[in-house]
Design a protein around this motif. Structure first.
Motif, PDB file in Angstrom:
ATOM      1  N   SER A   2       0.852  -1.188   0.000  1.00 24.41           N
ATOM      2  CA  SER A   2       0.000   0.000   0.000  1.00 24.41           C
ATOM      3  C   SER A   2       0.893   1.245   0.000  1.00 24.41           C
ATOM      4  O   SER A   2       1.832   1.341   0.773  1.00 24.41           O
ATOM      5  CB  SER A   2      -0.935   0.010   1.218  1.00 24.41           C
ATOM      6  OG  SER A   2      -0.210  -0.101   2.434  1.00 24.41           O
ATOM      7  N   GLN A   3       0.592   2.181  -0.916  1.00 19.43           N
ATOM      8  CA  GLN A   3       1.472   3.304  -1.126  1.00 19.43           C
ATOM      9  C   GLN A   3       1.086   4.513  -0.305  1.00 19.43           C
ATOM     10  O   GLN A   3       0.030   4.588   0.277  1.00 19.43           O
ATOM     11  CB  GLN A   3       1.551   3.675  -2.611  1.00 19.43           C
ATOM     12  CG  GLN A   3       0.231   3.991  -3.274  1.00 19.43           C
ATOM     13  CD  GLN A   3      -0.392   2.771  -3.895  1.00 19.43           C
ATOM     14  OE1 GLN A   3      -0.951   1.944  -3.196  1.00 19.43           O
ATOM     15  NE2 GLN A   3      -0.344   2.646  -5.206  1.00 19.43           N
ATOM     16  N   ASN A   8       1.733   6.971  -6.760  1.00 21.07           N
ATOM     17  CA  ASN A   8       0.978   6.065  -7.606  1.00 21.07           C
ATOM     18  C   ASN A   8       1.697   4.726  -7.718  1.00 21.07           C
ATOM     19  O   ASN A   8       2.815   4.557  -7.213  1.00 21.07           O
ATOM     20  CB  ASN A   8       0.708   6.683  -8.984  1.00 21.07           C
ATOM     21  CG  ASN A   8       1.979   6.919  -9.780  1.00 21.07           C
ATOM     22  OD1 ASN A   8       3.025   6.333  -9.523  1.00 21.07           O
ATOM     23  ND2 ASN A   8       1.890   7.804 -10.769  1.00 21.07           N
ATOM     24  N   THR A   9       1.070   3.794  -8.373  1.00 23.25           N
ATOM     25  CA  THR A   9       1.615   2.436  -8.467  1.00 23.25           C
ATOM     26  C   THR A   9       2.983   2.423  -9.138  1.00 23.25           C
ATOM     27  O   THR A   9       3.896   1.708  -8.707  1.00 23.25           O
ATOM     28  CB  THR A   9       0.636   1.541  -9.251  1.00 23.25           C
ATOM     29  OG1 THR A   9      -0.659   1.628  -8.650  1.00 23.25           O
ATOM     30  CG2 THR A   9       1.095   0.095  -9.244  1.00 23.25           C
ATOM     31  N   TYR A  12       6.606   2.620  -7.481  1.00 21.66           N
ATOM     32  CA  TYR A  12       7.205   1.480  -6.786  1.00 21.66           C
ATOM     33  C   TYR A  12       7.667   0.385  -7.746  1.00 21.66           C
ATOM     34  O   TYR A  12       8.002  -0.713  -7.317  1.00 21.66           O
ATOM     35  CB  TYR A  12       6.200   0.905  -5.778  1.00 21.66           C
ATOM     36  CG  TYR A  12       5.733   1.941  -4.784  1.00 21.66           C
ATOM     37  CD1 TYR A  12       6.452   2.187  -3.622  1.00 21.66           C
ATOM     38  CD2 TYR A  12       4.599   2.707  -5.034  1.00 21.66           C
ATOM     39  CE1 TYR A  12       6.038   3.160  -2.724  1.00 21.66           C
ATOM     40  CE2 TYR A  12       4.182   3.685  -4.149  1.00 21.66           C
ATOM     41  CZ  TYR A  12       4.903   3.914  -2.989  1.00 21.66           C
ATOM     42  OH  TYR A  12       4.507   4.888  -2.121  1.00 21.66           O
ATOM     43  N   SER A  29       2.484  -7.584  -5.217  1.00 16.31           N
ATOM     44  CA  SER A  29       1.348  -6.877  -5.788  1.00 16.31           C
ATOM     45  C   SER A  29       1.218  -5.518  -5.101  1.00 16.31           C
ATOM     46  O   SER A  29       1.309  -5.424  -3.876  1.00 16.31           O
ATOM     47  CB  SER A  29       0.060  -7.689  -5.583  1.00 16.31           C
ATOM     48  OG  SER A  29      -1.058  -7.008  -6.114  1.00 16.31           O
ATOM     49  N   VAL A  30       1.024  -4.479  -5.884  1.00 17.27           N
ATOM     50  CA  VAL A  30       0.898  -3.117  -5.374  1.00 17.27           C
ATOM     51  C   VAL A  30      -0.518  -2.625  -5.637  1.00 17.27           C
ATOM     52  O   VAL A  30      -1.078  -2.859  -6.722  1.00 17.27           O
ATOM     53  CB  VAL A  30       1.910  -2.172  -6.046  1.00 17.27           C
ATOM     54  CG1 VAL A  30       1.806  -0.759  -5.469  1.00 17.27           C
ATOM     55  CG2 VAL A  30       3.331  -2.704  -5.881  1.00 17.27           C
ATOM     56  N   ALA A  31      -1.099  -1.960  -4.665  1.00 17.12           N
ATOM     57  CA  ALA A  31      -2.436  -1.393  -4.857  1.00 17.12           C
ATOM     58  C   ALA A  31      -2.427  -0.466  -6.071  1.00 17.12           C
ATOM     59  O   ALA A  31      -1.521   0.359  -6.234  1.00 17.12           O
ATOM     60  CB  ALA A  31      -2.859  -0.625  -3.608  1.00 17.12           C
ATOM     61  N   ARG A  32      -3.426  -0.596  -6.915  1.00 19.08           N
ATOM     62  CA  ARG A  32      -3.489   0.191  -8.149  1.00 19.08           C
ATOM     63  C   ARG A  32      -4.108   1.558  -7.855  1.00 19.08           C
ATOM     64  O   ARG A  32      -5.328   1.687  -7.715  1.00 19.08           O
ATOM     65  CB  ARG A  32      -4.283  -0.567  -9.213  1.00 19.08           C
ATOM     66  CG  ARG A  32      -3.566  -1.808  -9.729  1.00 19.08           C
ATOM     67  CD  ARG A  32      -4.361  -2.523 -10.807  1.00 19.08           C
ATOM     68  NE  ARG A  32      -3.597  -3.605 -11.409  1.00 19.08           N
ATOM     69  CZ  ARG A  32      -3.530  -4.835 -10.905  1.00 19.08           C
ATOM     70  NH1 ARG A  32      -4.189  -5.132  -9.793  1.00 19.08           N
ATOM     71  NH2 ARG A  32      -2.796  -5.764 -11.506  1.00 19.08           N
ATOM     72  N   SER A  34      -3.678   5.827  -8.889  1.00 13.32           N
ATOM     73  CA  SER A  34      -3.082   6.908  -9.679  1.00 13.32           C
ATOM     74  C   SER A  34      -3.059   8.172  -8.819  1.00 13.32           C
ATOM     75  O   SER A  34      -3.775   8.264  -7.815  1.00 13.32           O
ATOM     76  CB  SER A  34      -3.878   7.152 -10.962  1.00 13.32           C
ATOM     77  OG  SER A  34      -5.170   7.658 -10.643  1.00 13.32           O
ATOM     78  N   ARG A  67      -8.745  -0.890  -2.980  1.00 13.29           N
ATOM     79  CA  ARG A  67      -7.574  -1.145  -3.820  1.00 13.29           C
ATOM     80  C   ARG A  67      -6.567  -2.045  -3.091  1.00 13.29           C
ATOM     81  O   ARG A  67      -5.941  -2.911  -3.710  1.00 13.29           O
ATOM     82  CB  ARG A  67      -6.898   0.170  -4.218  1.00 13.29           C
ATOM     83  CG  ARG A  67      -7.816   1.196  -4.861  1.00 13.29           C
ATOM     84  CD  ARG A  67      -8.308   0.803  -6.242  1.00 13.29           C
ATOM     85  NE  ARG A  67      -9.252   1.779  -6.760  1.00 13.29           N
ATOM     86  CZ  ARG A  67      -8.907   2.870  -7.433  1.00 13.29           C
ATOM     87  NH1 ARG A  67      -7.635   3.109  -7.697  1.00 13.29           N
ATOM     88  NH2 ARG A  67      -9.832   3.715  -7.852  1.00 13.29           N
ATOM     89  N   ALA A  71      -5.246  -5.822  -4.159  1.00 12.23           N
ATOM     90  CA  ALA A  71      -3.828  -6.210  -4.216  1.00 12.23           C
ATOM     91  C   ALA A  71      -3.561  -7.438  -3.364  1.00 12.23           C
ATOM     92  O   ALA A  71      -2.809  -8.346  -3.758  1.00 12.23           O
ATOM     93  CB  ALA A  71      -2.955  -5.043  -3.761  1.00 12.23           C
TER      94      ALA A  71
END
Length: 279
Positions: A2-3, A8-9, A12, A29-32, A34, A67, A71
Motif C-alpha cells: 500500500s502506497q 501512484n503504483t 514502486y 502486488s501493489v495497490a493500483r 493513480s 484497492r 492487491a
C-alpha cells in the motif's frame, strides 16, 4: 503493498522488480492507485467530523481500502496454498494498512512492514500544530490493534534519519566533542564531529532544516528532531513492534537518488530489511 499519500503504483516499479528479481520474493502486488485518485479524499470535506478533527477512515477512504483488498487478493492467488501474506505500507499506506487489517480479512497476513509511516497522532494543544489527518490517526491509535512481534504476526516499523529539523527561529548548538551516532550496519553512513579545539562558533541551522523542521513539527510537535525529510523518526515507530532506523534514508521514491539520496526502497537500503519478508 500500500502506497503513500500522493504516490501512484508506478512509483514502486523498481522496488517491485528488485523484490522479485534480486531477492526472490515470489509474488509482489501493489495497490493500483493513480495520483488523481487521491482527490477522492476531498469527500471528507463534507463530513462534519473533518472540521471537528474527528474524521474516521470509512467511508472517506473506502476507495483506497478496496484497492488494497484487490492487491491482497492478487497476492493470495499468486502465493502457494496455505501461504502467508506480508503487507508493506509506505508512508500513510502503513497506517492505512493497519485500518485494512482491522476492517478486512487479515487472517493470513503474518507481517506488516511499514516504511516511513507517521503512526502516531500529532500532539494536541501545541501552538502552531494542526492535525493534517483531521483525526484519522487518533482513530487508528484508539481502534486498530496494537503492534506486536510474535511468531504469528510481526510488525516491523522502519524509520529514516535523513535530516535533522530545526526551529523556525533561534539556533541549534551542538555539544563539543559530540559524535552523531550512525547505524554501523547501514551502507549509507554520515557522521558529524564537533571538536572541542575548534573555537569558531558552530554553524546555525540551514533554511532547509528550518523548513523541514516545520513539517516535522506538524507530525510530532517538535521541529528539532531527526527524520526522513517528511516523517520524524519517533513518529515512524510503534510500541510493541520491531523498530528500526536507517541513517541517510529519504522518505519517498519521488525525488530520491540511489547514490546521493536513497529512499527506503533503494537497493542498498532494501537489502537491509528484505530478510524480514523472506524469514
Amino acid at each position: 503493498m500500500s502506497q503513500g499519500l500522493g504516490n501512484n503504483t508506478a512509483d514502486y516499479a523498481r522496488l517491485v522488480a528488485a523484490l522479485r528479481d534480486d531477492h526472490g520474493v515470489p509474488a509482489v502486488s501493489v495497490a493500483r492507485v493513480s495520483r488523481p485518485d487521491w482527490l477522492r479524499n476531498a469527500a471528507g470535506l463534507v463530513d462534519p467530523n473533518y472540521w471537528r478533527c474527528a474524521l474516521r477512515p470509512r467511508p472517506v477512504l473506502d476507495w483506497y481500502l478496496k484497492r488494497v483488498e484487490e492487491a491482497v487478493a492478487e497476492a493470495r492467488e499468486l502465493c502457494p496454498p496455505n501461504g502467508s501474506i506480508s503487507l508493506i505500507g509506505h508512508s500513510a499506506g502503513g497506517w492505512l494498512a493497519r485500518v485494512y487489517m482491522e476492517e478486512f480479512d487479515a487472517s493470513d497476513i503474518s507481517l506488516l512492514l511499514t516504511l516511513g509511516t507517521p503512526h502516531l497522532p500529532p500532539p494536541k494543544d501545541v501552538p502552531g500544530v494542526i492535525d493534517q489527518t483531521r483525526g484519522l490517526l487518533n482513530y487508528v491509535e484508539k481502534n486498530c490493534a496494537p503492534a506486536v512481534y510474535t511468531p504469528e504476526l510481526r510488525y516491523v516499523c522502519i524509520a529514516g534519519r535523513y535530516i535533522q529539523g530545526a526551529p523556525l527561529t533561534g539556533s541549534t548548538v551542538a555539544t563539543a566533542d559530540e559524535m552523531l551516532a550512525v547505524d554501523a550496519s547501514s551502507d549509507v553512513v554520515e557522521a558529524v564531529m564537533v571538536s572541542a579545539n575548534d573555537k569558531s562558533p558552530p554553524p546555525g541551522p540551514t533554511l532547509r532544516a528550518r523548513f523541514i523542521g516545520q513539517g516535522y513539527k506538524q507530525v510530532c510537535g517538535r521541529a528539532d528532531v531527526w527524520g526522513d525529510g517528511v516523517v520524524p523518526e519517533e513518529s515512524a515507530h510503534l510500541e510493541g513492534a520491531l523498530n528500526i532506523s536507517f541513517d541517510g534514508v529519504y522518505h519517498s521514491p519521488v525525488g530520491s537518488d540511489d547514490e546521493q539520496r536513497p529512499w527506503y526502497g533503494s537497493p542498498a537500503i532494501l537489502k537491509q530489511w528484505v530478510h524480514h519478508l523472506l524469514s
